[in-house]
Design a protein around this motif. Structure first.
Motif, short mmCIF file in Angstrom:
data_model
loop_
_atom_site.label_atom_id
_atom_site.label_comp_id
_atom_site.label_asym_id
_atom_site.label_seq_id
_atom_site.Cartn_x
_atom_site.Cartn_y
_atom_site.Cartn_z
N LYS A 4 0.83 -1.19 0.00
CA LYS A 4 0.00 0.00 0.00
C LYS A 4 0.86 1.23 0.00
O LYS A 4 1.77 1.37 0.80
N LYS A 5 0.60 2.14 -0.93
CA LYS A 5 1.31 3.40 -0.87
C LYS A 5 0.39 4.57 -1.13
O LYS A 5 0.61 5.65 -0.66
N ARG A 6 -0.67 4.30 -1.91
CA ARG A 6 -1.53 5.43 -2.25
C ARG A 6 -2.46 5.73 -1.07
O ARG A 6 -3.64 5.43 -1.07
N LEU A 9 -5.66 7.97 -1.69
CA LEU A 9 -6.73 7.28 -2.39
C LEU A 9 -7.46 6.35 -1.44
O LEU A 9 -8.69 6.27 -1.44
N ASN A 10 -6.68 5.65 -0.62
CA ASN A 10 -7.30 4.73 0.32
C ASN A 10 -8.16 5.45 1.34
O ASN A 10 -9.21 4.99 1.73
N GLU A 13 -11.42 6.33 -0.29
CA GLU A 13 -12.28 5.16 -0.37
C GLU A 13 -12.96 4.88 0.97
O GLU A 13 -14.13 4.59 1.04
N ILE A 16 -15.68 7.49 1.77
CA ILE A 16 -16.89 7.28 0.97
C ILE A 16 -17.67 6.08 1.50
O ILE A 16 -18.89 6.14 1.69
N GLU A 17 -16.94 4.99 1.77
CA GLU A 17 -17.64 3.80 2.26
C GLU A 17 -18.36 4.08 3.58
O GLU A 17 -19.49 3.66 3.78
N LEU A 20 -21.52 6.08 2.93
CA LEU A 20 -22.58 5.24 2.38
C LEU A 20 -23.18 4.34 3.46
O LEU A 20 -24.39 4.12 3.52
N PHE A 21 -22.30 3.85 4.32
CA PHE A 21 -22.79 3.01 5.41
C PHE A 21 -23.74 3.80 6.30
O PHE A 21 -24.81 3.31 6.69
#
Lengths: 299, 252, 302
Positions: A4-6, A9-10, A13, A16-17, A20-21
């Protein structure tokens, strides 16, 4: 190399998750809100009126000087209109479902079904007008003694309203019955109707029952038609020709008046709401479970 | 001895309670074509779908054992699945272009990796379509919806899409099973060319295809890897009776 | 006559019966539309849309009603759409099978079956009393938003489910993240069907009466909520205001209900005219949804 480096971005994500939850978790708050509001206000009601009294008193007169708080007359009115509605919707809805699933071509089926749904989309206040100013005068020509407000006309119109629900859900159930069952029936020389009635219908029975229960639940909770056309007289009667009052119509009646917040009269609508909620809740859950079981068998 | 691209040790896989892969041990060598053959339902698709973790999408999927990509366990906690899938591309059984234009199908792949430069995107669209031997057929209709292409063209577009993100490995899951013989020949020709620069793994139940395109071949049966060797060895002198039965068409 | 022949005739008869049963509801609707048109069409004119309700039936109009409906619909959409679509995406694309997910699913199915008047009681207890929003546009919009939320969630899920799995696979295989896949592939592909669901849900909200009566939306209103944009002669000439959100309101179906429950015949004509407007709106929205769905099914062949 593939570690993992980004990080950014993570992070996006994850955010957003989580959002939505929260959206889907919000639905639990809605249910909790309903239950809490109903509980708190009806708690106040049941501190003054015993549950036994509420369930057994044969009169409902919260606005009179001589107050009675028996839910039975309202329940009776609710069941009477529901019964008439279901009696109207079930035969028509079922025949229509058998036709669409077993007789009609796929083209006809796919064209007709959405149009049926329009019937369910008509605002209920419109159906109320229809019951009061069209069906009741029509019925009066046949039954001269019928009152201006009555359970019969609102029941019939409510039935018309739930036809698409019955037809559409039963049709789904029958459509899901595997083709080889029908082929089996045809192979031994059954006619379409025999195959429909003796093979498809029994195979889809639990799905159809789920539709039936949902229709009952919908009729119990229907408000505007009965508020407009069934009257405002809580009565313990099975006579469909006289004015009655349903639980829902009573809630509307009180809401229209200027009942001050915090009074016993104000709380009656929450006690009524609680009764209504429990009734429909049990029916909905039962229907949901039946439908799930049906889907597990055929999918 | 070259370092293997993938080293799989003791891989077991399950869908729910179904045990679909049993103790798979295999080394995949770089810049070669490895073909996996076997009757349908033998686990070969599950196997390659485990290599880019696309199986993670299936909720009931579970696995045990190790899949190492350049000596890194791809199922380790700190692995970036997105990065893994960029390096290990995949072409599916049924062509699955996005319902967008040909251009956007490829541009999307670059966009998800943060490439926004228009010139760079244009150049990559052209070069990957050329590598996938599709450029000449579509260069004048890049804005056309990809779903209007023929099945074989769609599959080559999917390959172009995979190439656009510059992977090291490409997994082919029965890429020709829904194509006609002419399209199949084109794809096979393409696989042959791609071998120069990529490590390819191809699942097929077509033995002639495996014999034609691959350097190594593995035979799967009921979730087990029965035999793995150089392709000509597998097809001329199989060690296992079951492999022999299968390639000579006695069952399958 | 032999048995087979007899069966054939019965079969045919049943076929006709089926057509009759299927058309029954639609014919009733048609009869009713004709009835309402003959009662109310004459009443519809420009001043019917631009007048406030009145004690004199000939002068009464639906101005405050339709403006109130527009206000509430706007708030309802602002709340219910993001929440509903978000929840739909979460349940369909993100949620793993777990007890919590299962519970949320059952809960939403149940919410979809709760009678609308109960949502009114929720609105009354929660928004009107507890949050002290009073009988305002905002309270009404919130209440209707909760009411249509399950409808939007369910239709969003159905729309997402119709997008083939291979599309998601394709996107993941080129190294897209989950959100990229959802945002750029799945949502655009499902857009038509989601929109259909939204239109149907909004058409339901437009016609809802009982919950708004329960929260105390008034039946007789001779003014409009404060407009969000208004002008003045002095500086700065153009003003924005959200005060209107807290004004009392009425909506079209309540106005109709009010007229139906009056004893004077003249108001029945007004009710019929109001129904023509409301029913026209609902039918247009539903037809639009049907066309949209049909068009979408035709356009995309996977």
């Amino acid at each position: 190399m593939i570690k993992k480096k980004r990080k950014l971005l993570n992070l996006k994500e994850t955010v957003i998750e989580s959002l939505l939850f929260l959206c889907s978790f919000f639905s639990i708050f809605v249910t909790a809100g309903i239950v809490l509001v109903l509980l708190v206000e009806s708690w106040g009601f049941f501190k003054e009126v015993s549950i036994l009294n509420f369930l057994t008193d044969r009169q409902w007169t919260p606005l009179f000087i001589n107050k009675h708080f028996g839910i039975l007359p309202l329940l009776c009115g609710t069941f009477l209109t529901t019964f008439i509605a279901v009696l109207t919707a079930i035969p028509i809805g079922l025949i229509s479902a058998i036709y669409l699933s077993e007789y009609a071509s796929l083209r006809v089926r796919n064209t007709v079904k959405p149009f049926l749904e329009i019937l369910a989309a008509v605002p209920t206040v419109v159906y109320g007008y229809f019951a009061l100013l069209f069906i009741t005068p029509l019925l009066r020509q046949v039954i001269p003694g019928i009152s201006g407000f009555n359970a019969l006309s609102s029941g019939i119109v409510m039935g018309i309203m739930i036809i698409p629900l019955v037809a559409s859900l039963s049709e789904d159930a029958m459509h899901a019955v595997p083709m080889n069952l029908r082929e089996g029936a045809y192979a031994v020389g059954s006619s379409r109707m025999q195959s429909a009635l003796h093979v498809v219908f029994p195979a889809a029975l639990s799905g159809i029952t789920a539709a039936f229960i949902l229709a009952v639940s919908r009729a119990i909770g229907e408000t505007m038609i009965v508020a407009i056309a069934a009257g405002q007289q809580p009565k313990l009667t099975l006579n469909p020709l006289v004015p009655i009052e349903t639980i829902t119509a009573y809630i509307v009646q009180i809401s229209l008046g200027d009942t001050p917040h915090g009074t016993l009269e104000y709380r009656t609508i929450f006690a009524c709401g609680m009764t209504l909620f429990l009734l429909t809740f049990v029916l909905n859950i039962f229907s949901f479970k039946l439908k799930r079981r049906f889907q597990e068998v055929y999918e | 001895m070259v370092n293997p691209t993938f080293r799989i040790t003791g891989l077991d896989a399950f869908y729910g309670n179904k045990h679909v892969l049993k103790n798979i041990n295999i080394d995949i060598l770089p810049n070669a074509v490895t073909a996996l053959i076997g009757p349908s339902g033998c686990g070969k698709s599950t196997f390659i779908r485990s290599l880019n973790r696309i199986n993670d999408l299936i909720l009931t999927f579970r696995r045990e054992g190790k899949v190492c990509y350049h000596n890194q366990d791809i199922y380790a906690k700190d692995v970036d699945v997105v990065e893994l899938r960029r390096r290990v591309g995949m072409v599916f059984q049924k062509p699955n272009p996005f319902p967008k234009s040909i251009y956007d199908n490829i541009a999307y792949c670059l966009k998800v990796h943060g490439i926004k430069d228009k010139d760079k995107i244009d150049a990559t669209v052209e070069s990957s379509l050329k590598k996938a031997a599709l450029w000449d057929e579509v260069k004048n209709s890049l804005r056309q919806n990809a779903l209007t292409l023929s099945g074989g063209q769609q599959q080559r577009l999917c390959i172009a899409r995979t190439l656009a993100v510059e992977p090291e490995v490409i997994l082919f899951d029965e890429p020709c099973s829904s194509l006609d013989p002419i399209s199949t020949a084109k794809i096979e020709e393409l696989i042959h060319q791609l071998k120069q620069s990529y490590t390819l793994i191809i699942v097929t139940h077509n033995m002639q295809q495996a014999a034609r395109v691959s350097d190594f071949a593995g035979f799967f049966l009921l979730g087990e890897l029965i035999e793995f060797d150089k392709t000509d060895k597998i097809f001329t002198a199989p060690k296992d009776k079951r492999t022999e039965d299968y390639i000579t068409g006695r069952f399958g | 006559m032999n048995k087979t022949k007899q069966n054939k005739i019965i079969d045919k008869c049943f076929g006709f019966l089926g057509i009759a049963a299927t058309l029954f509801g639609l014919i009733m609707l048609l009869v009713f539309i004709i009835d309402v048109l003959s009662d109310g069409l004459g009443r519809i004119n420009w001043s019917f849309f631009t007048s406030f309700p009145s004690r004199k039936p000939e002068q009464a109009g639906i101005l405050s009603a339709w403006v109130g409906s527009v206000w509430t619909m706007f708030i309802t959409a602002m709340i219910a759409l993001p929440l509903g679509i978000g929840a739909g995406i979460h349940l369909e694309e993100y949620a793993r099978k777990s007890r919590l997910t299962n519970f949320i699913e059952i809960n939403i199915a149940n919410l979809a079956g709760v009678p609308s008047v109960i949502y009114g009681l929720l609105g009354l207890g929660l928004f009107v009393r507890y949050l002290q929003l009073d009988r305002s546009v905002l309270a009404g919009g919130f209440t209707l938003a909760l009411l249509i939320l399950p409808v939007i969630i369910l239709s969003t899920r159905e729309a997402l489910r119709a997008v083939p799995f291979s599309m998601r696979e394709a996107s993941y295989a080129v190294g897209a993240t989950k959100w990229q896949t959802v945002r750029y592939q799945v949502l655009p592909a499902a857009f038509g069907n989601i929109l259909t669901g939204i239109i149907l849900a909004m058409s339901r909200a437009v016609g809802e009466t009982a919950p708004l009566i329960t929260i105390g939306a008034l039946t007789y209103i001779a003014f409009l909520p404060q407009s969000p944009i208004y002008f003045s002669s002095g500086f700065p000439y153009l003003h924005f205001s959200l005060k209107g959100l807290f004004d009392p309101f009425t909506v079209l179906p309540i106005q109709i209900f009010n007229w139906v429950s009056r004893p004077q015949k003249g108001f029945f004509t007004n009710a019929a005219a109001g129904i023509i407007v409301l029913l026209g709106l609902t039918l247009i929205m539903n037809t639009l949804a049907i066309i949209l769905r049909h068009h979408h099914q035709k356009k995309i062949r996977w």
